[in-house]
Design a protein around this motif. Sequence first.
Motif, mmCIF file in Angstrom:
data_model
loop_
_atom_site.group_PDB
_atom_site.id
_atom_site.type_symbol
_atom_site.label_atom_id
_atom_site.label_comp_id
_atom_site.label_asym_id
_atom_site.label_seq_id
_atom_site.Cartn_x
_atom_site.Cartn_y
_atom_site.Cartn_z
ATOM 1 N N UNK A 198 0.915 -1.128 0.017
ATOM 2 C CA UNK A 198 0.037 -0.017 0.173
ATOM 3 C C UNK A 198 1.014 1.222 0.073
ATOM 4 N N UNK A 199 1.946 1.211 0.654
ATOM 5 C CA UNK A 199 2.807 2.564 0.952
ATOM 6 C C UNK A 199 3.563 2.847 -0.429
ATOM 7 N N UNK A 200 3.923 1.623 -1.071
ATOM 8 C CA UNK A 200 4.708 1.699 -2.278
ATOM 9 C C UNK A 200 3.802 2.188 -3.167
ATOM 10 N N UNK A 201 2.441 1.640 -3.508
ATOM 11 C CA UNK A 201 1.555 2.329 -4.483
ATOM 12 C C UNK A 201 1.189 3.566 -4.329
ATOM 13 N N UNK A 202 1.283 4.180 -3.103
ATOM 14 C CA UNK A 202 0.848 5.398 -2.714
ATOM 15 C C UNK A 202 2.030 6.345 -3.098
ATOM 16 N N UNK A 203 3.346 5.961 -2.584
ATOM 17 C CA UNK A 203 4.290 6.888 -2.901
ATOM 18 C C UNK A 203 4.873 6.660 -4.159
ATOM 19 N N UNK A 204 5.039 5.502 -4.867
ATOM 20 C CA UNK A 204 5.712 5.606 -6.049
ATOM 21 C C UNK A 204 4.855 5.610 -7.493
ATOM 22 N N UNK A 205 3.390 5.558 -7.302
ATOM 23 C CA UNK A 205 2.560 5.428 -8.276
ATOM 24 C C UNK A 205 1.539 6.710 -8.131
ATOM 25 N N UNK A 206 0.745 6.693 -7.206
ATOM 26 C CA UNK A 206 -0.357 7.562 -7.110
ATOM 27 C C UNK A 206 0.024 9.000 -6.908
ATOM 28 N N UNK A 207 0.909 9.150 -5.950
ATOM 29 C CA UNK A 207 1.453 10.459 -5.606
ATOM 30 C C UNK A 207 2.182 11.134 -6.944
ATOM 31 N N UNK A 208 2.861 10.338 -7.536
ATOM 32 C CA UNK A 208 3.671 11.107 -8.888
ATOM 33 C C UNK A 208 2.656 11.340 -9.888
ATOM 34 N N UNK A 209 1.366 10.459 -10.162
ATOM 35 C CA UNK A 209 0.669 10.851 -11.143
ATOM 36 C C UNK A 209 -0.543 11.803 -10.682
#
Length: 258
Positions: free
Chosen positions: A134-145
Amino acid sequence: MNLGTIPDVWTWLTDGSNWSGADGAWQRVTEHVFLTVTSLGLACALALPIALWLGHVGRGGALAINISNAGRAVPTFAVLVLLTMSPLGKHGDWATTIALVLFAVPPLLTNAYVGIREADRDVVEAARGMGMSGWQLLSRVEVPLAFPLIMAGVRSAAVQVVATATLAALPGGGGLGRIITAGFQTYDTPQVVAGAVLVALLALAVEGLMVVVGHLVDPLRKRAVRGAAAAPGADAVPPATGGTGAAEVRQPEKSAAP
């Protein structure tokens, strides 16, 4: 303001005596910037983690946004007066800072939440399928987008805080508002207009700075730049060295004549 005031305003702005001393314009600009940075930093620390998490889990965001947007209906000056009359009013600019934080939270919360929720779901699901936490998804995918929309909220909040921080002078706080209120007290129209011009120029400077910072720290742009730098040129030829793991170039074998 009539056109005849403009030369007087210019004279006030170019008079060095108005910029020096404890009550000079440089001191007021410094106070205004400090108040803006402090308020915006606290608002970001409060609103962004909540908005990012709510957008990630997809629950409770609508309620949080509605509550924060309801705060926009409350006049900032009314909140400032109430906080100034409370015990917080005895502790420097804390009453003003809290009022500005409450004013800056709605655009930060709304933009960050909407940005996370509107991130490309195909990309998000593909990242989840790759086994990201969940943290990787948020920090590496969702936030950059969502970064452009998040920065738009930060930029909007910063400009609003710069403009609203002028009210800090009414209960005796610092900032550029002191120039305006002093001009009203002495019926000095050029000073009042000069103070307003300084506030406008500072707001424009903050807007431009935020645009530049957002461009420089955009994660997707930085990844694209790194990817372009790491990609081999079109004319690059792999080295024909031997050894384990070395790339070998084989020529097609000619078939033997019967």
